[in-house]
Write an enzyme that holds these catalytic residues in place. Sequence first.
Site, PDB file in Angstrom:
ATOM      1  N   PHE A 151       0.809  -1.223   0.000  1.00 24.89           N
ATOM      2  CA  PHE A 151       0.000   0.000   0.000  1.00 24.89           C
ATOM      3  C   PHE A 151       0.841   1.272   0.000  1.00 24.89           C
ATOM      4  O   PHE A 151       0.365   2.336  -0.377  1.00 24.89           O
ATOM      5  CB  PHE A 151      -0.929   0.021   1.232  1.00 24.89           C
ATOM      6  N   LYS A 175      -1.503  -7.400  -9.055  1.00 26.57           N
ATOM      7  CA  LYS A 175      -2.451  -7.501  -7.930  1.00 26.57           C
ATOM      8  C   LYS A 175      -2.023  -6.404  -6.950  1.00 26.57           C
ATOM      9  O   LYS A 175      -1.157  -6.613  -6.105  1.00 26.57           O
ATOM     10  CB  LYS A 175      -2.367  -8.896  -7.302  1.00 26.57           C
ATOM     11  N   GLU A 178      -4.862  -4.205  -1.678  1.00 23.47           N
ATOM     12  CA  GLU A 178      -6.323  -4.059  -1.585  1.00 23.47           C
ATOM     13  C   GLU A 178      -6.698  -2.793  -0.814  1.00 23.47           C
ATOM     14  O   GLU A 178      -7.865  -2.440  -0.708  1.00 23.47           O
ATOM     15  CB  GLU A 178      -6.952  -5.303  -0.944  1.00 23.47           C
ATOM     16  N   ARG A 179      -5.676  -2.106  -0.246  1.00 27.71           N
ATOM     17  CA  ARG A 179      -5.960  -0.849   0.443  1.00 27.71           C
ATOM     18  C   ARG A 179      -5.738   0.358  -0.469  1.00 27.71           C
ATOM     19  O   ARG A 179      -6.289   1.425  -0.221  1.00 27.71           O
ATOM     20  CB  ARG A 179      -5.104  -0.742   1.713  1.00 27.71           C
ATOM     21  N   SER A 228       5.508  -6.914   3.333  1.00 27.96           N
ATOM     22  CA  SER A 228       6.150  -7.158   4.625  1.00 27.96           C
ATOM     23  C   SER A 228       6.996  -8.440   4.579  1.00 27.96           C
ATOM     24  O   SER A 228       6.804  -9.293   3.700  1.00 27.96           O
ATOM     25  CB  SER A 228       5.084  -7.270   5.706  1.00 27.96           C
ATOM     26  N   CYS A 283       9.778   1.589   3.282  1.00 27.61           N
ATOM     27  CA  CYS A 283      10.722   0.503   3.568  1.00 27.61           C
ATOM     28  C   CYS A 283      12.134   1.059   3.713  1.00 27.61           C
ATOM     29  O   CYS A 283      13.028   0.351   4.151  1.00 27.61           O
ATOM     30  CB  CYS A 283      10.673  -0.557   2.484  1.00 27.61           C
ATOM     31  N   GLU A 381       9.599  -4.415  12.769  1.00 28.23           N
ATOM     32  CA  GLU A 381       9.295  -3.273  11.902  1.00 28.23           C
ATOM     33  C   GLU A 381       7.935  -2.724  12.350  1.00 28.23           C
ATOM     34  O   GLU A 381       6.923  -3.414  12.262  1.00 28.23           O
ATOM     35  CB  GLU A 381       9.192  -3.710  10.440  1.00 28.23           C
TER      36      GLU A 381
HETATM   37  P1  NAD Z   1       1.678  -6.647   3.123  1.00 26.42           P
HETATM   38  O1  NAD Z   1       2.716  -7.706   3.196  1.00 26.42           O
HETATM   39  O2  NAD Z   1       0.594  -6.656   4.128  1.00 26.42           O
HETATM   40  O3  NAD Z   1       0.928  -6.697   1.698  1.00 26.42           O
HETATM   41  C1  NAD Z   1       1.655  -6.681   0.497  1.00 26.42           C
HETATM   42  C2  NAD Z   1       0.874  -7.446  -0.554  1.00 26.42           C
HETATM   43  O4  NAD Z   1       0.747  -8.800  -0.147  1.00 26.42           O
HETATM   44  C3  NAD Z   1      -0.542  -6.911  -0.753  1.00 26.42           C
HETATM   45  O5  NAD Z   1      -0.833  -6.913  -2.136  1.00 26.42           O
HETATM   46  C4  NAD Z   1      -1.407  -7.907   0.009  1.00 26.42           C
HETATM   47  O6  NAD Z   1      -2.668  -8.085  -0.570  1.00 26.42           O
HETATM   48  C5  NAD Z   1      -0.616  -9.189  -0.063  1.00 26.42           C
HETATM   49  N1  NAD Z   1      -0.749 -10.009   1.148  1.00 26.42           N
HETATM   50  C6  NAD Z   1      -0.874  -9.563   2.426  1.00 26.42           C
HETATM   51  N2  NAD Z   1      -0.926 -10.603   3.279  1.00 26.42           N
HETATM   52  C7  NAD Z   1      -0.820 -11.718   2.525  1.00 26.42           C
HETATM   53  C8  NAD Z   1      -0.806 -13.113   2.831  1.00 26.42           C
HETATM   54  N3  NAD Z   1      -0.895 -13.538   4.086  1.00 26.42           N
HETATM   55  N4  NAD Z   1      -0.685 -13.984   1.815  1.00 26.42           N
HETATM   56  C9  NAD Z   1      -0.577 -13.552   0.531  1.00 26.42           C
HETATM   57  N5  NAD Z   1      -0.590 -12.250   0.189  1.00 26.42           N
HETATM   58  C10 NAD Z   1      -0.711 -11.348   1.166  1.00 26.42           C
HETATM   59  O7  NAD Z   1       2.434  -5.252   3.087  1.00 26.42           O
HETATM   60  P2  NAD Z   1       1.795  -3.802   3.169  1.00 26.42           P
HETATM   61  O8  NAD Z   1       1.303  -3.568   4.556  1.00 26.42           O
HETATM   62  O9  NAD Z   1       0.872  -3.577   2.034  1.00 26.42           O
HETATM   63  O10 NAD Z   1       3.083  -2.914   2.885  1.00 26.42           O
HETATM   64  C11 NAD Z   1       3.994  -2.521   3.857  1.00 26.42           C
HETATM   65  C12 NAD Z   1       5.178  -3.459   3.917  1.00 26.42           C
HETATM   66  O11 NAD Z   1       5.842  -3.486   2.658  1.00 26.42           O
HETATM   67  C13 NAD Z   1       6.231  -2.995   4.913  1.00 26.42           C
HETATM   68  O12 NAD Z   1       6.689  -4.130   5.599  1.00 26.42           O
HETATM   69  C14 NAD Z   1       7.317  -2.401   4.040  1.00 26.42           C
HETATM   70  O13 NAD Z   1       8.610  -2.390   4.618  1.00 26.42           O
HETATM   71  C15 NAD Z   1       7.247  -3.297   2.863  1.00 26.42           C
HETATM   72  N6  NAD Z   1       7.849  -2.681   1.696  1.00 26.42           N
HETATM   73  C16 NAD Z   1       9.058  -3.137   1.300  1.00 26.42           C
HETATM   74  C17 NAD Z   1       9.685  -2.549   0.226  1.00 26.42           C
HETATM   75  C18 NAD Z   1      11.046  -3.029  -0.200  1.00 26.42           C
HETATM   76  O14 NAD Z   1      11.509  -2.552  -1.231  1.00 26.42           O
HETATM   77  N7  NAD Z   1      11.691  -3.926   0.507  1.00 26.42           N
HETATM   78  C19 NAD Z   1       9.072  -1.498  -0.463  1.00 26.42           C
HETATM   79  C20 NAD Z   1       7.812  -1.064  -0.046  1.00 26.42           C
HETATM   80  C21 NAD Z   1       7.205  -1.680   1.046  1.00 26.42           C
END
Ligand code: NAD
Length: 492
Positions: A151, A175, A178-179, A228, A283, A381
């Site tokens: 998101f 994909k 969803e937020r 994450s 991140c 984090e």
């Molecule tokens: P998230 O992991 O909750 O969601 C990311 C994606 O995964 C979304 O599209 C979501 O629908 C999907 N998802 C969530 N839970 C899932 C599950 N259990 N099984 C399968 N798919 C699932 O992350 P977020 O809250 O949207 O984003 C923030 C996180 O992203 C932070 O941890 C941040 O550090 C990380 N991030 C990392 C980078 C990087 O380059 N390393 C860049 C941006 C964000």
Amino acid sequence: MTAERVPQLIGNSLAPSSGEEVEPIYDPATGETIALLPYSTESDVDRAVRAAASAFPAWADTPVFERTQVMFAFKSLLERDFETLSNLVVQENGKIIEEARGEVRRGIEVVDFATGAPTLTMGTNLDQVANGIDQQLVRFPVGVVAGITPFNFPNMVPLWMIPIALVAGNTFILKPSERTPLSGMKIAQLLAEAGLPDGVLNVVHGGKRVVNALLNHPGVDAVSFVGSATTAKYIYTTAASQGKRVQALGGAKNHLLVMDDAELDASVSAIMSSAFGNAGQRCLAGSVVVGVGNVAEPLLHELVQKADGLRLGPGSNPETQMGPVIREERRKELEGYISEAQGSDAVLALDGRGAGPAEGFFLGATIFDGVTKDMNLWKEELFGPVLSVMRASDIDEALTTLNASNFGNMASIFTSSGHNAREFRRRAEAGMLGVNIGVAAPAAAFPFTGWKNSFFGDLHATGSDAFRFYTRHKVVTSRWFKSSNGPVTESA
Ligand code: NAD
């Protein structure tokens, strides 16, 4: 007024899924519902994969110079709609307008980079590897790629993936989070306007169920993920166990080391933007500051003073300095971390609870001093505007703390000593390093090189890594016989 239902894009069909699960999309600054997101069904996902698979042969066969023409047109459309795209990020993510513009600009830089595909997808060759034998390495697209995005950069992270995957000849299924699904839809709309053929880019919506449908679909050849750490590891293991190519970028706990020879004012201003920019939801956010030697006290004092004065509000107001966090549940979780830490030896130097407008999901800048490695404040984090301050007596102790983290995305040192900077560059266990820089983000021509739990896979996003990720090689060994060199004449 009823909120608009966000469509999915499958082949040439742009229409909301008829699935029953529907997620409200909020403006985090007001808490208002700005759209409704019907989740894709398993059958929608299957149709999207089929659409991408059937578009693949013609797109892969399209000369690379024609594929890059679509990117040039897309780039012009991104420039034309720059403000609309930036405002969309403000609306669905909550970040302030300047940060949103920065995000869109960073995304466009990947499009710029992707237009170099004719050079970046070139192969190599070696003449005469043995007598009369030559070898040639040729790159081909991988096939159907699924991109799953977070998101916090709803415009930039899809643009880390889509332009490079497409110019390399792949077809794609996005994909988005969803937020924050609106920016991804706008990108798809602009690519269609730029002349991308139907089915080359598809968009489906949802959470874990939809992601699993993509991961388990035999028609998906590669998966690019950003999110994450826990999800990244799950995506990596699940997709890799099915023979898919995977790059999974995870979360972070970025340490900023401040030496006592650092330029204090410049360092404080860089740390403020690193820790509280995008309300800490980056991140590359600096979430741990390690003050080395005598600098810790004045540094803490300056940080608390500056953070206390941050103006919270909606990102659309140019006066606002910090926006909300993404959802009410996230704010509550963050407040939970703060309450838990209050029961420890950490000292709450600035409490952001209750700050900002009552409507919307606001949490003010929060700073803890005296944080130690046994605390969740340090281990996890938090992904919000909560900064931990730690102390170290010298660079060795500071590096020991940094290197003990399970994450290894980014780290920075603030110093005026070349020796300290060099020690840091050689010994810090993180993939992206900054020297007197708060957010050490690689430009699009470099890879986004997280280590440890911040990355699962081999080839990172963007840069030459991305071109390698989105292509597979053939090595062709050729030998030509003398008799085949000329026309065969009947009288010979
Ligand atoms: P998230 O992991 O909750 O969601 C990311 C994606 O995964 C979304 O599209 C979501 O629908 C999907 N998802 C969530 N839970 C899932 C599950 N259990 N099984 C399968 N798919 C699932 O992350 P977020 O809250 O949207 O984003 C923030 C996180 O992203 C932070 O941890 C941040 O550090 C990380 N991030 C990392 C980078 C990087 O380059 N390393 C860049 C941006 C964000």
